[in-house]
Design a protein around this motif. Structure first.
Motif, PDB file in Angstrom:
ATOM      1  N   THR A   1      39.778  48.543  47.362  1.00 53.83           N
ATOM      2  CA  THR A   1      38.388  48.168  47.069  1.00 53.83           C
ATOM      3  C   THR A   1      38.218  47.555  45.685  1.00 53.83           C
TER       4      THR A   1
ATOM      5  N   GLY B   1      38.515  54.528  47.303  1.00 52.03           N
ATOM      6  CA  GLY B   1      39.163  53.271  47.629  1.00 52.03           C
ATOM      7  C   GLY B   1      40.335  53.012  46.700  1.00 52.03           C
TER       8      GLY B   1
ATOM      9  N   LEU C   1      40.928  44.393  51.500  1.00 53.14           N
ATOM     10  CA  LEU C   1      39.944  45.346  52.022  1.00 53.14           C
ATOM     11  C   LEU C   1      40.428  45.969  53.328  1.00 53.14           C
TER      12      LEU C   1
ATOM     13  N   MET D   1      32.432  43.948  45.540  1.00 53.50           N
ATOM     14  CA  MET D   1      33.589  44.653  45.006  1.00 53.50           C
ATOM     15  C   MET D   1      33.583  44.691  43.478  1.00 53.50           C
TER      16      MET D   1
ATOM     17  N   VAL E   1      36.440  51.491  55.555  1.00 52.89           N
ATOM     18  CA  VAL E   1      36.374  51.185  54.126  1.00 52.89           C
ATOM     19  C   VAL E   1      34.908  51.017  53.755  1.00 52.89           C
TER      20      VAL E   1
ATOM     21  N   ASP F   1      32.996  53.659  46.569  1.00 57.59           N
ATOM     22  CA  ASP F   1      34.092  52.895  47.176  1.00 57.59           C
ATOM     23  C   ASP F   1      35.049  53.894  47.790  1.00 57.59           C
TER      24      ASP F   1
ATOM     25  N   VAL G   1      32.369  50.009  50.479  1.00 54.56           N
ATOM     26  CA  VAL G   1      32.286  49.349  49.181  1.00 54.56           C
ATOM     27  C   VAL G   1      30.848  49.433  48.700  1.00 54.56           C
TER      28      VAL G   1
END
Length: 433
Positions: free
Chosen positions: A131, A72, A126, A156, A423, A382, A425
């Motif tokens: 992230t 991320g 996001l 996060m 995405v 992430d 997390v």
């Protein structure tokens, strides 16, 4: 037992610093058909898909085809309270603060407003594949609580801190050396190390803090050296001249921080465009971090950081949107701006260098590259998954690519949140196209 998951796609991993003497390609590995194995919130491994499938045969799989799987994005310098004034017209730094920033930040005394903007900001980044962020809040403690609460709800890893100012700002946005210390200490106690939150001691910059307040912040950092310290440094030439007038005894801008205990490992200085040779040497010597904010630097007319030169000299450098002086919420556009400004200096960056800055480089600037910004075993899970053909314009260019870098570069230069396919997390998918 926690379920193991495999994410399948193209994989890039860094094995070193792409600004090193051997060049960017010596610092990266590429798996055309790769995978990342996750269990809970932790990465178990990443690399060749067949090897990971064999190692984890009874595993849930998320096959992203030709999409690119990366850590991320890590945004190392933002002002989440400036979400509402992003892309405001026609001002340079000091006028920007007085016209847009300070009136907007006054609104964050209202906890409901702070909570609403914190949620909006984090959901927006996001969606762009970011992230982790390191954010300035406002002088209001409730703005810090709102930021960390919203991040905690989303799982996060973030860094934040109360912005401290006791001069050259509207009265409603001023604290005192004592209240800045007390508020920051209380917020630090409440949030630092809670879940995935880290506190950063946050004097805005030397022009808005008296020597007494800078000293109070330095004292607090001395008591809590495991925290980061974030501020601004040498963003515009008129700012540098202002600092010289305010601190006539200082050798240079950096000295206004060093003299008050605000220089050392864990220090983050946003912008750092107009540095003297002494400042560069001292920053590198102590292991402080600089943060490049290319869209902000061009949008507000600040200048061009000597990014390539600083990185090759061994300076820790991260990359950031600088929302809302920066003109975009996403790290793809920020990478593109870094490339464009590098071209103006005659030092165009390789796509591998840009990707590293937006992930491991920024994590390293935050001293968190043991946790975020990489796909290494033990890192926190992430992850961003990028569609390398997210628009017709990008797809037609990437289709002509002869290697992965030609395939990636159009997404860096023309991509936006449409390129973000997924995405993750903390091992949980939070955005899915």
């Amino acid at each position: 037992m926690t379920e193991t998951k495999l994410l399948l796609g193209q994989i890039l991993q860094f094995t070193g610093d792409p600004f090193g003497p051997d060049g960017p390609l010596a610092a990266v590995t590429y798996d055309r058909r790769g995978a990342v194995a996750l269990r809970g919130g932790t990465i178990l491994g990443a690399g060749d898909a067949e090897a990971l499938i064999a190692a984890h045969p009874q595993t849930a799989r998320h096959d992203y085809g030709d999409a690119l799987i990366l850590p991320g994005f890590v945004d190392a310098h933002v002002h989440y309270p400036q979400t509402g004034i992003i892309a405001s017209w026609g001002k340079r730094l000091i006028d920007w603060l007085n016209t847009y920033t300070f009136p907007e930040e006054m609104r964050f005394g209202d906890p409901e407003h702070a909570s609403r903007i914190a949620a909006l900001y984090l959901d927006t980044v996001l969606a762009h594949g970011t992230t982790s962020v390191c954010s300035f809040c406002t002088i209001h403690p409730q703005s810090v609580d709102a930021f960390f609460t919203a991040a905690e709800e989303r799982g996060m890893r973030v860094v934040g801190g109360k912005t401290c100012m006791d001069r050259n700002a509207p009265q409603d946005l001023r604290d005192t050396p004592r209240s800045a210390y007390d508020d920051s200490k209380a917020l630090l106690a409440a949030w630092h190390g809670r879940g995935r939150a880290s506190y950063a001691i946050t004097p805005r910059f030397s022009p808005t803090s008296t020597p007494e307040q800078l000293a109070a912040m330095g004292a607090l950092w001395g008591e809590h050296p495991d925290c980061l310290m974030q501020t601004h440094l040498s963003e515009q030439t008129d700012e540098v001249a202002w600092v010289a007038d305010l601190f006539p005894e200082a050798r240079d801008y950096l000295d206004t921080y060093e003299a008050h205990g605000l220089l050392g490992p864990g220090a983050l200085y946003g912008h750092a465009i107009h540095l003297t040779g002494r400042e560069r040497d001292r920053l590198r010597e102590v292991g402080a971090s600089l943060v490049h904010c290319p869209t902000s630097n061009s949008f507000i007319g600040s200048g061009i950081m000597a990014l390539d030169e600083l990185c090759r000299a061994g300076q820790r450098v991260g990359l950031a949107t600088d929302t809302g002086g920066g003109s975009n919420f996403g790290m793809l556009r920020t990478m593109a701006a870094a490339y464009e400004l590098g071209q103006l200096r005659g030092t165009p960056l390789h796509p591998a260098q840009l990707m590293w800055l937006a992930t491991e480089g920024s994590a390293r600037a935050l001293r968190m590259d043991d946790r975020i910004g990489t796909l290494a075993p033990g890192s926190e899970a992430d992850i961003v998954v990028l569609d390398l053909g997210s628009t017709a314009a990008i797809a037609q260019r990437s289709a002509r690519a002869e290697d992965i870098w030609e395939a990636v570069f159009p997404t860096i230069m023309m991509g936006d949140d449409r390129a973000v396919r997924s995405v993750w997390v903390g091992g949980r998918e939070v955005v899915a196209a």
